[in-house]
Design a protein around this motif. Structure first.
Motif, PDB file in Angstrom:
ATOM      1  N   GLN A 147       0.852  -1.189   0.000  1.00 47.90           N
ATOM      2  CA  GLN A 147       0.000   0.000   0.000  1.00 47.90           C
ATOM      3  C   GLN A 147       0.888   1.239   0.000  1.00 47.90           C
ATOM      4  N   ALA A 148       0.452   2.290  -0.651  1.00 44.41           N
ATOM      5  CA  ALA A 148       1.240   3.528  -0.691  1.00 44.41           C
ATOM      6  C   ALA A 148       0.310   4.703  -0.926  1.00 44.41           C
ATOM      7  N   PHE A 149       0.887   5.880  -0.877  1.00 41.21           N
ATOM      8  CA  PHE A 149       0.149   7.114  -1.145  1.00 41.21           C
ATOM      9  C   PHE A 149       0.734   7.733  -2.413  1.00 41.21           C
ATOM     10  N   ALA A 150      -0.146   8.174  -3.299  1.00 46.94           N
ATOM     11  CA  ALA A 150       0.307   8.709  -4.590  1.00 46.94           C
ATOM     12  C   ALA A 150       1.263   9.879  -4.422  1.00 46.94           C
ATOM     13  N   GLY A 151       1.165  10.555  -3.282  1.00 43.30           N
ATOM     14  CA  GLY A 151       2.054  11.680  -3.027  1.00 43.30           C
ATOM     15  C   GLY A 151       3.485  11.254  -2.749  1.00 43.30           C
ATOM     16  N   ASN A 152       3.706   9.972  -2.660  1.00 46.23           N
ATOM     17  CA  ASN A 152       5.055   9.441  -2.467  1.00 46.23           C
ATOM     18  C   ASN A 152       5.392   8.531  -3.649  1.00 46.23           C
ATOM     19  N   PRO A 153       5.705   9.145  -4.792  1.00 46.63           N
ATOM     20  CA  PRO A 153       5.896   8.353  -6.019  1.00 46.63           C
ATOM     21  C   PRO A 153       7.055   7.376  -5.904  1.00 46.63           C
ATOM     22  N   LYS A 154       7.991   7.702  -5.038  1.00 43.99           N
ATOM     23  CA  LYS A 154       9.127   6.791  -4.885  1.00 43.99           C
ATOM     24  C   LYS A 154       8.651   5.465  -4.301  1.00 43.99           C
ATOM     25  N   MET A 155       7.876   5.553  -3.248  1.00 46.61           N
ATOM     26  CA  MET A 155       7.367   4.325  -2.645  1.00 46.61           C
ATOM     27  C   MET A 155       6.422   3.603  -3.612  1.00 46.61           C
ATOM     28  N   CYS A 156       5.598   4.383  -4.278  1.00 43.26           N
ATOM     29  CA  CYS A 156       4.685   3.776  -5.256  1.00 43.26           C
ATOM     30  C   CYS A 156       5.474   2.993  -6.303  1.00 43.26           C
ATOM     31  N   ALA A 157       6.490   3.654  -6.852  1.00 48.06           N
ATOM     32  CA  ALA A 157       7.279   3.020  -7.915  1.00 48.06           C
ATOM     33  C   ALA A 157       7.957   1.761  -7.401  1.00 48.06           C
ATOM     34  N   ALA A 158       8.479   1.851  -6.181  1.00 42.08           N
ATOM     35  CA  ALA A 158       9.178   0.689  -5.619  1.00 42.08           C
ATOM     36  C   ALA A 158       8.208  -0.474  -5.444  1.00 42.08           C
ATOM     37  N   LEU A 159       7.014  -0.177  -4.960  1.00 42.00           N
ATOM     38  CA  LEU A 159       6.035  -1.257  -4.743  1.00 42.00           C
ATOM     39  C   LEU A 159       5.549  -1.842  -6.069  1.00 42.00           C
ATOM     40  N   ILE A 160       5.352  -0.979  -7.049  1.00 39.89           N
ATOM     41  CA  ILE A 160       4.896  -1.477  -8.354  1.00 39.89           C
ATOM     42  C   ILE A 160       5.989  -2.325  -8.992  1.00 39.89           C
TER      43      ILE A 160
END
Ligand SMILES: Cc1ncc(C[n+]2csc(CCOP(=O)(O)OP(=O)(O)O)c2C)c(N)n1
Ligand SMILES: Cc1ncc(C[n+]2csc(CCOP(=O)(O)OP(=O)(O)O)c2C)c(N)n1
Ligand code: SF4
Ligand code: SF4
Ligand SMILES: [Mg+2]
Ligand SMILES: [Mg+2]
Lengths: 291, 572, 572, 291
Positions: free
Chosen positions: A177-190
């Motif tokens: 799970q992540a927040f779109a405002g943290n694209p780094k975490m989003c990208a890492a999870l994806i």
């Protein structure tokens, strides 16, 4: 999908942009998710022609149009089921669904358990904004009770559902799970999800400033809290506990990961079991019906 | 009285008493002996018990339907007797469980009766379940069923289960023979003599669709169980892994259809099979197949409707849904099969058509054909042409929905560099980008309809039958009613009636010129079909200048040849 | 040149620039002043931005459609100008954002132009969002829009939001007036003078369906959002609790329809509203409504198809699905509305019909009507008859599916002692017990079709229009195309053409005799409709002896009167 | 549904039999469930005309035919959604769904979360036999992997799902499980479910001797184990732990119960909020559209 199975290429994130410009409102969280998708693709070195991006209907479901790749813009709620067919047909290519909370958990909710328990080897990125954006602001299954919306003018009447708890219960083998405002975490999870072998689910809080005036970017920022560093991602019970944090905070990061036979592996096993091949002697099959 | 070559035996009783296996053994033995077979079955909608009927028709010549009624009726119990006794007309033969069964029949004048104490003998043998073997033994003697082939069939069936099981069954069989031999044969009914083996297979409609799928090089099947279509998936599930393909059981029909579209996008030959309720659920996704131009074959094995309706009964009532069951203007190709042979061949053709035209193809079968086993020439796998979708040649810039001369836009499989594109459920430009201006929508609507029109010329002209030249009555019918009409036409022509018939199998788009040319040679057009509204009649009226006379029945049973014969006489 | 009483103003620009509110204010002010209103809107399928168009037509007499083209065109931006400049023909008037807008138009010969620096002035006022108020002020001066009523409308709108907001808007409005007053009026276009207030309401098609539902004493509504139908639910959600009813947002359209059937079984007047994709998904459950004889109203606000298609565009292409969209023989009543007045009245009637006939009623509206605001006489709640389902009188043994004389079987609400019964999706006996024998199925199929036939006589005869006696061309059309045809017929008759028209609103079952009688007085029949296949034409061919000339367009836009006028001239 | 709201009557269990005889195979677990329903109704003193029993399609879904009551035999998978409409329309009457594992969790799976989280005040009795009975033996979502079935002739390819864990996750406010071979426990749980105010789910293992040769009555008897006496039924975390017992045993008894606003209560609240009533002045509604 394990990254080893496809050909790597060097492309910058922005080179994954298609010729179609995003149609989302300014400030929409979906922009951030799109950027994260580009980034994850770039980091994985995915060739656009090797990537299949499938969506349903919704603002979020427009995402594939903006990505250089093979893609399907299907029907409301059907992306996951369509993608199951695609993945089984081409188990060698990464298949990613991108969609919304309404698409995935309202009309599409009947398909979710089955992708997960069958461990279909694909990634499901759900852009959770607690609202129906495209149809102008009805409450969604993740809307909070206090929200007054398009056809709930006096407020909501039901408990919102908890996507990551659902996915853990369903048997997804990768849950983040992540927040779109943290694209780094989003990208890492994806990225992790695409690399993962099995059904990977990533829930991304993605604010809809146009219609959801409750769940703003600020709200999400205050809502989320990173998964504790010492969390063991193979510990389902703790993952569930995190998903149900009594303080109402939402955990972000990777909650759970497991290695389990995927559906395409099981299918390949059947073919092997019966000695199947494209040039199997069809006469043998026909002969079974001689009287 | 001369011996009858064409024999119809009806066996009826309680589900679970081995009715189906008795019939199957007779059918297989006769087929093995070189005879032609057409069986008809009705099942209860419940699992255990309930009235069950198996009718086997066999002849040295080809048989096209289940017949008008039986020559020989075999009653396993009182309910079966009660339900059929009105058909025990003079000249028929009656075999029943007695003495010691659960009923004592009255034998009508002119009916030959043979009492065979099936239950009693089976019980004496120590297993009630051997009742059907006792019956089979008796029938083999009474009606000249080839004993050699029957024993072969039984051996093939029971040997794998164990020598003792085989032996026990053969013993019961022998008992039945003995019981029959105690009777003096007083009727003329006997199965035709063996004519030497033919190169045939014996297969039911649903399995035949599955076989056609395999021969049509199916690669992906998604299934959700639904009576009376489930055996298609059953067959495919066992065979498809052998050719390297995939069958998946989905969570519902909507998911099935979605998976089919997903696999089709990925370049695979894909299909599903369902019945009316499932077809209704798939309506929205079938429209996506039209819009995104994704090949997909949907087989609809029709049953009695509307709603849950009559799940195990015969009806031809999904034609409206098949042709018109989508929102917006959503063209599709609709085919319908006549018999088991069609089930094999037309499934291959249907897979080819959907690939060729990139549109949904709906193939209609029906509940009586689903379970009807028939002898058909053994298919030759090499004789089938496999048509693949037109694929992009890799030249120039790729446009998924390009307006080509024949309106077929080449497809690109995922993984093909440069071929990246979207399968679009929204209206779109040639590249696939969403576009809601008037021109693309008008152009694409035209494209979606016009691209499939060539199928009318490509598809073999509808078969004609009956007299040459002018006819008093021209019959047009579809689906398994065709086989009934064939026999009716033959009888009428033999009686000197000026009757002809046309048997369309490409239902939509309609080969209007063929209809008109046919009708031009007929004084009136009769359209028999098993539904309430006269669904094919409706389309004939709407699309041609013909004013047909509808002839509809909807009692959950197929037509008999006699019904059509009588109707023709009535109107001519 | 005489003043034109009937004025059409088109305003276009980027979505979000207040186009819709400008149009709404003009419409409301004119309606308040006693004029008649018909508005037409097109929205982008995207949320923010995209081309947006609002056309308001106003006159002292009733207006039936959006008109051929505009008299006055107001361009908020360059895109709007580009898309409409070909329509700036001599005699039209052009108002545009300039100088200081994002474009510099060329003014064609014969076009009157007024440059109003809307953007610049709005920015100077400190808020770009006041652009539409500046425009409104200018338009009020230029085209004689009643200032008193306009100020009232603005006050009603902005006062609740705060005095300062009202003041700010009025200031921008005044600025706009000032800018207009700098121009010399050189064209003749002006809104008709106020005629004194009329007892009217101003309401859009979707809300009008909602109002009809409330007036029809709806008790249960289940909704799933789907463009262009969602506003029906929006209206009902706000109002239904006031009358003690229940609206629930379901998880999808299937659940919506299921809930409707559940509530209907419990004795409540129940409905849902959707568009094509939702109607497709409901197909299976609509068949259950037929089989179990459960009242249910489904409103389908049609949009461009197939598949996701053109979600915000106009089309009349769900007629096939509405009539034929079920497996098996599954009758239903299909209605279609012409205008906003019908949306109110026919929703009441539709709720009555579904209760009376215990069958699904599908009422078709369309995307252009959905958002078209129109003035209609204020409905009188007491003027509507409310027809309730026939309920069991409690006498004797209760049989849910009893074969009564009029084929309507009384229903029993849960809680009624002795009325216990099953709502059956399976074929059944009169008591509801499952039964798959021929007789009950044949009898019930007949019942399900025949019980709804009386609606043909009960429903008001289709309205006729045009010349008396023999006509060269007879127009038959449906849905919101009727309003377009009315004007075309009036013009043609005024020109001395022998043209007449018939406007059916009960589509199915078809009032065949009315069609035949009408056609008997016409040399040819023209059927204009906004779909590709000519769907009503199909049914006319199938069910009557008429051979209509289909006139189909499918560009996502409604017909104009001129199109129909020209077509009639072309064929006559 | 709280029992106080309907009129009690004295009827013996067998008096609740309708005129239609059960069509199930001998030895089918569904017979036991039916007996338990009669018993629960009798114990509650329910008047047949006050009881609404709704089902989908399946062997299990035939149950309402055999019960004296108002009843609907609807479509495969739709019983829950239909019942939601019925319950909202008649919140004063007990509404009970009876259905199968395929009906409820395969085709009907999309409706399940929403009934539970909306807390629709009804009872859902699911007869779980790990198979599709009526269609002659296909694998169901609760079938075990090792089962070879009608269209999975080489064995299953997916993880079975866990009904009670799903229902806990979905937010059902009463979750119980039993084995059809223990009609006393079944009846007690069904009775408790009907008495419960809110969405009550009862999962009943109900063997299908005809088609499921793995999950026999004997197997179920060995599988189940009673919920520990000291289990606190308000403790969701422990209920989930029990539902996921690592030893593979299945807990029977009442796992969870909670008091939460029901959907019909929320709806009644809206009517109250706006001062709604059947004789509300409709002119006031119409007047809102005066220009
Ligand atoms: C069958 C069907 N029903 C309804 C719709 C209308 N619809 C389109 S998008 C949408 C909801 C979108 O919400 P979500 O999935 O959360 O995406 P978001 O727009 O919020 O990103 C709905 C109801 C549809 N397209 N198809
Ligand atoms: C739309 C639709 N799809 C499929 C079916 C066929 N069908 C009837 S019952 C059933 C499964 C029944 O299984 P379950 O719900 O577990 O009940 P059981 O018979 O095992 O008690 C299926 C697939 C149907 N009736 N309708
Ligand atoms: S409406 Fe909401 S979800 Fe849709 S694009 Fe705008 S901000 Fe994003
Ligand atoms: S098939 Fe199975 S579930 Fe159905 S009645 Fe028989 S034993 Fe019960
Ligand atoms: Mg959303
Ligand atoms: Mg089951």
């Amino acid at each position: 999908m394990v990254s080893a199975t496809f050909n790597k290429i060097e492309m910058k994130p922005k080179e994954y942009k298609s010729e179609i410009k995003p149609v989302w409102c300014p400030g929409c969280g979906h922009h951030g998710v799109l950027a994260s998708v580009y980034r994850a693709m770039s980091e994985l070195g995915i060739q656009p022609s090797d990537f299949i991006n499938i969506s349903g209907i919704g603002c979020s479901s427009r995402l594939p149009y903006f990505v250089k790749s093979y893609k399907m813009h299907t029907l409301h709620g059907r992306a996951g089921a369509v993608a199951t067919g695609t993945q089984l047909a081409r188990p060698d290519l990464p298949v990613v669904v991108s969609g919304g909370d309404g698409d995935g958990f309202s009309i599409g909710g009947g398909h979710m358990p089955h992708m997960a328990r069958k461990n279909v080897n694909m990634t499901y990125v759900l852009m959770d904004n607690g609202i129906y954006g495209l149809t102008k602001g009805q409450s969604s299954p993740t809307s909070r009770r206090e929200m007054k919306a398009y056809i709930t003018p006096y407020g909501g009447v039901e408990e919102p559902l908890n996507p990551i708890l659902y996915m853990l219960t369903y048997g997804a083998t990768y849950v983040g799970q992540a927040f779109a405002g943290n694209p780094k975490m989003c990208a890492a999870l994806i990225k992790g999800a695409i690399e993962h072998k099995g059904f990977a689910y990533v829930n991304i809080f993605s604010q809809c400033p146009t219609f959801n005036k409750l769940d703003t970017a600020k709200f999400y920022r205050g809502l989320v809290e990173e998964v504790p560093e010492d969390h063991d991602t193979s510990d389902m019970e703790n993952a569930m506990r995190l998903a149900r944090r009594p303080d109402g905070k939402a955990p972000v990061g990777l909650l759970y990961q497991e290695d389990r036979q995927t559906l395409d592996e099981a299918m390949a096993g059947l073919v092997e079991l019966v000695g199947g091949s494209a040039d199997y002697d069809l006469k043998k099959i026909i002969d079974k019906n001689r009287p | 009285m001369t011996e009858k070559n064409d024999l119809i035996i009806r066996i009826a009783g309680e589900g679970g008493e081995g009715i189906v296996s008795t019939g199957d053994f007779i059918a297989a033995a006769c087929a093995r002996a070189g005879l032609e077979i057409y069986t008809f079955k009705t099942f209860p909608a419940e699992i255990k018990g309930g009235y069950c009927l198996y009718q086997v028709r066999t002849s040295a010549e080809r048989v096209y339907n289940q017949g008008d009624t039986f020559d020989v009726f075999v009653a396993y119990n009182g309910e079966a007797y009660e339900l059929n006794k009105h058909l025990l007309t003079p000249g028929t033969t009656f075999v029943y469980d007695g003495p010691g069964g659960d009923f004592e029949p009255e034998i009508p004048e002119g009916v030959t009766a043979y009492a065979i104490p099936m239950s009693k003998t089976a019980k004496a043998l120590g297993s009630y379940r051997s009742k059907n073997m006792v019956a089979l033994g008796a029938l083999s003697v009474l009606f000249n069923i080839n004993e050699t082939t029957l024993i072969e069939v039984l051996t093939n069936k029971f040997k794998p289960k164990g020598e003792d099981i085989l032996e026990f069954n053969l013993k019961a069989f022998a008992e039945g023979k003995k019981l029959a031999n105690e009777h003096k044969k007083t009727d003329d009914f006997r199965v035709a003599d063996a004519t030497g083996t033919k190169d045939v297979i014996l297969i039911a409609g649903n399995e035949a669709v599955g076989m056609g799928a395999i021969l049509g090089r199916l690669e992906f099947f998604s299934a959700y169980p639904l009576t009376p279509a489930t055996e298609v998936a059953k067959y495919v599930s066992a065979q498809l892994p052998k050719t390297g393909g995939t069958l998946i059981q989905a969570e519902d029909e909507i998911a099935s259809m979605a998976q089919v579209l997903g696999a089709s996008y990925a370049g695979k030959r894909s299909m599903t099979a369902t019945s009316g309720p499932g077809l209704a659920l798939m309506s929205e996704l079938i429209g996506m197949s039209t819009m995104a131009e994704l090949p997909a074959l949907i087989v609809d094995v029709q049953r009695g409707g509307p709603s849950t309706g009559l799940p195990t009964k015969h009806e031809q009532s999904d034609l409206f849904l098949a042709v018109h069951g989508g929102h917006g203007d959503s063209p599709r190709i609709v085919l319908s099969v006549e018999d088991v042979n069609d089930c094999v061949n037309m499934t291959v053709a249907a897979l080819n058509l959907t690939e060729q035209y990139q549109c949904p193809v709906i193939m209609l079968s029906d509940g009586s054909l689903a379970f009807s086993t028939q002898t058909i020439p053994t298919p030759d796998p090499d004789s089938f042409e496999i048509v693949e979708r037109t694929r992009w040649d890799g030249e120039g810039e790729y446009m998924r929905y390009k307006m080509t001369e024949n309106l077929i836009s080449p497809m690109a499989d995922p993984g093909t560099p440069g071929g990246e594109h979207v399968a679009a459920s929204l209206e779109h430009t040639e590249s696939g980008a969403p576009n809601f201006a008037p021109e693309p929508h008008e152009a694409n609507a035209r494209k979606r309809f016009n691209k499939i029109k060539p199928v009318i010329d490509q598809w073999p002209a509808a078969e004609m039958d009956g007299v040459e030249g002018e006819a008093d009555v021209g019959i047009i019918t579809w689906g398994s009613t065709i086989g009934v009409a064939r026999e009716a036409v033959a009888r009428l022509v033999a009686e000197g009636k000026k009757v002809k018939a046309m048997y369309p199998k490409l239902i939509y788009p309609m080969p209007v010129d063929q209809y008109e040319a046919f009708a031009a040679t007929c004084k009136q057009i009769l359209v028999p079909e098993v539904n309430y509204q006269g669904q094919l009649s409706h389309f004939i009226r709407a699309e041609t200048s013909i004013k047909p006379v509808p002839y509809t029945i909807c009692g959950g049973l197929p037509f008999t040849p006699a019904q059509i014969v009588n109707k023709v006489k009535e109107i001519s």
